[in-house]
Design an enzyme around this catalytic site. Structure first.
Site, short mmCIF file in Angstrom:
data_model
loop_
_atom_site.label_atom_id
_atom_site.label_comp_id
_atom_site.label_asym_id
_atom_site.label_seq_id
_atom_site.Cartn_x
_atom_site.Cartn_y
_atom_site.Cartn_z
CG HIS A 20 -4.80 8.61 3.58
ND1 HIS A 20 -3.94 9.19 2.87
CD2 HIS A 20 -5.23 7.43 3.01
CE1 HIS A 20 -3.77 8.50 1.63
NE2 HIS A 20 -4.78 7.39 1.75
CG HIS A 29 -6.30 4.92 -1.35
ND1 HIS A 29 -5.08 4.57 -0.86
CD2 HIS A 29 -6.32 4.67 -2.77
CE1 HIS A 29 -4.55 3.68 -1.60
NE2 HIS A 29 -5.32 3.72 -2.88
N GLY A 30 -8.83 6.41 1.66
CA GLY A 30 -9.23 7.23 2.98
C GLY A 30 -11.01 7.02 3.18
CB SER A 70 -11.84 5.21 7.94
OG SER A 70 -11.07 4.03 7.76
CD GLU A 83 -3.46 8.63 -4.30
OE1 GLU A 83 -3.96 9.72 -4.00
OE2 GLU A 83 -3.34 7.37 -3.88
CG ASP A 133 -1.91 1.16 1.22
OD1 ASP A 133 -2.35 1.54 0.14
OD2 ASP A 133 -2.21 1.54 2.38
CG HIS A 134 -0.34 4.95 0.09
ND1 HIS A 134 -0.55 6.04 -0.82
CD2 HIS A 134 -1.44 4.64 0.72
CE1 HIS A 134 -1.95 6.31 -0.64
NE2 HIS A 134 -2.42 5.15 0.10
CG ASP A 141 0.58 7.87 -3.61
OD1 ASP A 141 0.36 8.60 -4.68
OD2 ASP A 141 0.06 8.23 -2.32
#
Length: 286
Positions: free
Chosen positions: A178, A208-209, A211, A130, A78-79, A100
């Protein structure tokens, strides 16, 4: 599986696969178990900082667990912040990697991503890129920009980016961030922008992000063509809030007494996300 093959089924059937970020083996074990219970395909996402925390020697155990799983799994870097970092992911056995370079100028992002794709595809590893910038809400969150500085993904640029790089999936910026939103902030996704991008691009799209966004918006984003959603803060908060509660009993010292209720709390949140993304039962499609 690699991410390309895993997400292709989601793209064809309009559901999203959760990419759960894990930071220790107990979390990983719990995520495997809840995904298997709900018969849901899974992406185990591990950020370079989380790899450093886990230690690279833990990765073969997670990869072996994926091979034993009753559901299809991708292990996702991830990233990744550079070409060299993605080479690390390949060496460690990841089947999917994100590069990224979204904070770089467009031409630099294209050049870096295309180089990563050429190398990763040569060894069967899929690549997520991205375009646009995602917000950062607190110091513990992954890198991003101030919410006021978010650059939304431009649909025309997205088409050019995918054509020139050959990425297998694309993380887009439509208003996510994020970390966790402060209580006074109400996040809002630009779903009309998502529709524009999806109409132009056949590949899976990524959020992404995820949440903290309202369930209604996330559910609608899935129906409109998002196929992978990263979940990190939500499951970690559930895990550690429960741990703080359990540790109020200062007589406890054994992890086998402390951790199980924390894993269960995390699994409740993970299960809710799996259902929200319409991923439950979808392992039967593979």
């Amino acid at each position: 599986m690699n991410g390309r093959d895993l997400l292709a089924v989601a793209n064809e059937n309009y559901f999203a696969i959760p990419a759960f970020n894990i930071s220790d083996y107990a979390m990983g074990k719990g995520i495997f178990e809840i995904s298997e219970k709900l018969n849901a395909p899974l992406i185990v996402a591990i950020h370079p900082d989380e790899v450093a925390h886990l230690g690279r020697d833990a990765l073969p155990a997670l990869i072996q667990r994926a091979h034993r799983s009753s559901v299809p799994v991708a292990i996702h870097w991830d990233h990744g912040g550079s070409y060299e970092q993605v080479l690390e992911a390949i060496q460690y056995g990841f089947t999917s990697a994100m590069i990224d370079a979204s904070m770089e100028p467009f031409e630099d992002n294209v050049a870096i991503t295309a180089k990563v794709v050429e190398t990763a595809h040569a060894v069967g590893v899929s690549v997520e890129g991205e375009l646009g910038t995602i917000g950062k809400l607190d110091e513990q969150a992954e890198d991003g920009v101030l919410m006021s500085q978010i650059a939304f993904t431009d649909p025309a640029e997205a088409v050019e980016y995918v054509q020139r790089t050959g990425v297998d999936s694309l993380a887009i910026a439509i208003g996510t961030a994020h970390g966790l939103y402060p209580k006074h902030v109400t996040p809002e996704l630009r779903l009309e922008l998502l529709q524009q991008i999806k109409a132009l691009l056949p590949i899976p799209l990524v959020l992404h992000g995820g949440s903290g966004n309202p369930d209604g918006e996330i559910g609608q984003a899935v129906k409109l063509g998002v196929n992978k959603i990263n979940i990190s803060s939500d499951i970690k908060v559930a895990y550690h809030d429960k741990m703080r509660e359990v540790l109020a009993d200062t007589s406890l010292r054994e992890p086998l007494l402390i951790q199980p209720p924390c894993i269960e709390a995390m699994q409740e949140v993970a299960a809710q996300k799996i259902h929200l993304f319409d991923a439950a039962g979808k392992a039967d499609l593979y």
